[in-house]
Enzyme design. Sequence first.
Site, PDB file in Angstrom:
ATOM      1  N   GLY A 239      -0.348 -24.412  24.433  1.00 33.68           N
ATOM      2  CA  GLY A 239       1.087 -24.207  24.597  1.00 33.68           C
ATOM      3  C   GLY A 239       1.886 -24.611  23.364  1.00 33.68           C
TER       4      GLY A 239
ATOM      5  N   GLU B 146       6.550 -32.133  23.968  1.00 37.29           N
ATOM      6  CA  GLU B 146       6.142 -32.334  22.572  1.00 37.29           C
ATOM      7  C   GLU B 146       7.045 -33.366  21.897  1.00 37.29           C
ATOM      8  OE1 GLU B 146       3.338 -31.159  22.139  1.00 37.29           O
ATOM      9  OE2 GLU B 146       3.395 -29.693  23.764  1.00 37.29           O
TER      10      GLU B 146
ATOM     11  N   GLU C 112       2.309 -31.402  19.035  1.00 39.72           N
ATOM     12  CA  GLU C 112       3.292 -32.436  18.690  1.00 39.72           C
ATOM     13  C   GLU C 112       3.169 -32.990  17.267  1.00 39.72           C
ATOM     14  OE1 GLU C 112       0.693 -32.856  20.931  1.00 39.72           O
ATOM     15  OE2 GLU C 112      -0.172 -34.868  20.718  1.00 39.72           O
TER      16      GLU C 112
HETATM   17  N1  PHE Z   1      -1.511 -32.000  22.319  1.00 40.39           N
HETATM   18  C1  PHE Z   1      -0.978 -30.747  22.794  1.00 40.39           C
HETATM   19  C2  PHE Z   1      -0.025 -31.115  23.929  1.00 40.39           C
HETATM   20  O1  PHE Z   1      -0.395 -31.301  25.029  1.00 40.39           O
HETATM   21  C3  PHE Z   1      -1.962 -29.791  23.315  1.00 40.39           C
HETATM   22  C4  PHE Z   1      -2.905 -29.223  22.318  1.00 40.39           C
HETATM   23  C5  PHE Z   1      -4.198 -29.665  22.275  1.00 40.39           C
HETATM   24  C6  PHE Z   1      -2.503 -28.239  21.465  1.00 40.39           C
HETATM   25  C7  PHE Z   1      -5.093 -29.138  21.381  1.00 40.39           C
HETATM   26  C8  PHE Z   1      -3.390 -27.686  20.592  1.00 40.39           C
HETATM   27  C9  PHE Z   1      -4.700 -28.136  20.539  1.00 40.39           C
HETATM   28  O2  PHE Z   1       1.094 -31.323  23.740  1.00 40.39           O
HETATM   29 ZN    ZN Z   2       0.670 -33.221  25.228  1.00 41.07          ZN
END
Ligand code: PHE
Ligand code: ZN
Length: 881
Positions: A268, A305, A271
């Site tokens: 999606g 995010e 961050e």
């Molecule tokens: N860390 C991101 C989220 O949940 C998700 C994500 C994980 C995006 C791995 C890209 C790759 O906000």
């Molecule tokens: Zn996240």
Amino acid sequence: MRTSQPQTIFLKDYRVPAFLVDHVDLRFELFEDGARVHCTLAMRRNPDSDSSDKSLELDGDSLTTLESVSLDGKPLEGSAYEDRDDKLTLHEVPDQFNLGIVTWIEPQNNTRLEGLYKSSGMFCTQCEAEGFRCITYFPDRPDVMARFRTRVEADKTRYPILLSNGNDVEKGDLADGRHFVTWEDPFPKPCYLFALVAGDLLEKRDTFKTMSGRDIDLRMYVEPRNAEKCDHAMDSLKRAMRWDEEVYGREYDLDIFMIVAVDDFNMGAMENKGLNIFNSSCVLASQETATDMAFQRIESIVAHEYFHNWSGNRVTCRDWFQLSLKEGFTVFRDSCFSADVGSPTVKRIEDATMLRTAQFAEDAGPMAHPVRPESYMEITNFYTLTIYEKGSEVVGMIHTLLGPDLFRKGSDLYFERHDGQAVTTDDFVRAMEDASGRDLSQFRLWYEQSGTPELTVRDEFDDAAGIYRLTIKQSIPDTPGQTDKKPQHIPFAIGFLGAEGESLPLKLAADDADAPTDRVLELTDASHTFEFHGLSERPVPSLLRGFSAPVRVFYPWTREQLTFLMSHDSDGFNRWDAGQRLAVDVINSLVSSTDGNVDAGLVEAYRSLLADSSLDQALVAKMLQLPSEAYLIELADQPNVPAIHRARERVLAHLARSLRDELLACYHRNTLRGHYEVTPEAVARRSLRNTALAWLLHIDDEEGRTLATSQFNEADNMTDRMGALRALVNSGYEKEQEQALADFYQQWKDDPQVVEQWFAVQSGSTRTGGLRKVHELMEHPAFDWKNPNKIRSVIGVFAGQNLPAFHAEDGAGYQFLAEQVRKLDDSNPQIAARLVSPLTRWRKFAPVHGEQMKSALETVRDKSGLSRDVYEVVHKSLAGQ
Ligand code: PHE
Ligand code: ZN
């Protein structure tokens, strides 16, 4: 591509890193045929490590060429290091040194969308979880935190915008029409938060004044054609920034906050520090192109995010077993935010629906894992509903047990104690304990044990003594690798209703004078009986109010009790839940018999919902949604999918026929005049109106058809246009539906986010979206194997939502999915591994279907050069036969 058997990584093997990186200096030379990455690392031995090994190991993946290695400025001979596919080993390094590495990579050929890649002509990155190693050799683990300085060089005409994390500190022109910008991020961060973007992008600006009076520059970067789709995300961002100050006392820390939209993205959004990168479908919206649901999704993802800046970036994860530390907490934060800016009951219903439908299924399947897993092969397979949604519920239960004030004290302590650190879920729980004085040792089992707890509730009423007894037993089913589980600490919110629907006091002792009418019981034993005093009649219990824990509750409700709760419970969530349970009961009773009648009580209950405009219309809109097929399947043992589908359709048709006049009245009553707004009230009204329309078209009502076509033609917003299109696609009016689909495509063919919706409405339709339709859509010029959103909206939606077609008798749906997974595995293993998931539940389905699903899985297993991602899912699903 995999060259050896995938290894399992265990939490118990965690060791602190032998070397730390204090500073990373990066220089990217971006070209059309590749990119050169100059990386200089200021490294030193970690004083906390007991390793005395002289050698240094760095991670790498898919790096085309290692051009040079130097130590403290001196080029190293090839004999000083070993360069393998996934590791660079320097045989001997001093205690402190600068390491220089130059790599050549090919972003233009990167179809995995991990590391540096191209999306519609621009360069962008995705480094979580282990994508940074596709850019350069590096100790790619989240407990190595460094300051980054990044210089990006590229052709000035093609890529006028050059971005990375932090603040831009220098820029200028270079020879050959090229230019550069240098970025510096003052906050140490793990490399998974690194980001780079280069492209011809339009910039939208805004500002935000923080609670301490600092002015933050807010910038969105989008392709020029999306200029009009930024306002909603920008407004959401400002609301989220304010909310985090007010509710958590957290202020933004850099001077700039940037959001970039890209069309090709595996997840999606991401961050990255100061430079969040979004899947276009999770950030771009206009009234004409996005539905209300999309508006709400965007608001919550933008907030999610943004909230990571504290829960994830300032305080990050020690290792990937701790993923829920940042994801569970951040989902909890974004859920509370959405509840506060929208309708709290509706938000709770949506979260619980998702959890009960999909997370419970995960918990009951072969990939079940604890919120803090003990092992994995491929970490990208662990971005799951368990880590995110169940993880959020676990944090939510701490919030319930501590209450808002102590919870806030706990989060303050957590942020203060661990700022700038990489920590564990246990550190989080300890901060909550230390701030509140509560003992959460048993509660920690929520992080360690997988599986969904099952609560069996029995009651008895002692007329003479006026005592009502509730006995609650808990147990947790076995899951892969876990048996004989211990009882967990479960907050169980309840209330009692008297004969008139009034709330009764909950007296846990005879002399409890001012007992509340709402209580959170704390379950800690395998079985416990609670006694309630001073009752003159047997109450109707309202159990697990607000879905206070992610558990299944079994209680022998009668249909009368459910109808009663549906109209009287003071807890909005449980009102909805009672309606769901009643509908499930009615539908299930028709699954096995084809000639049974639809319960008149259900019809009357829905009639009063439709009639009563004094009720919260947002709640009514939710209550009118019948339980989904996916949920009915999840509840069933060896489900017969076609039979469940038919039973649900029969109930729907019966309701629509019996309530035709009420539906028409509801439709007209909820027609909105004036300009489009995304307020909870307006959303509820559009939702009610579109539900009424869908039901009318379900029975091919003539008046419904007229309403649908005119709504389709006249709508000034996507919610109504899509509502009409969906209703037509799910009706028998072929001519109108073909016309509408063609018109729709003609109007929106240049907008990928709308074309995705056009794909999804067709492949998800149980009326028109069979396998033939899906093949047809995959031949469509707008379909694109390189774009995850297109794959999801055609193949993913077919397998996940078009359940009667996916589970067709001949097994063709399963074979089809297996074929697509095999094909996709070569270009994008991460998406392939997600796509295969519907097949993994083969054991749940009746013997015939199960065998067909299993053999489809075997054809995936037998593909040569299977990725580690798909390997893990398929092998775990087939294991233990
Ligand atoms: N860390 C991101 C989220 O949940 C998700 C994500 C994980 C995006 C791995 C890209 C790759 O906000
Ligand atoms: Zn996240």
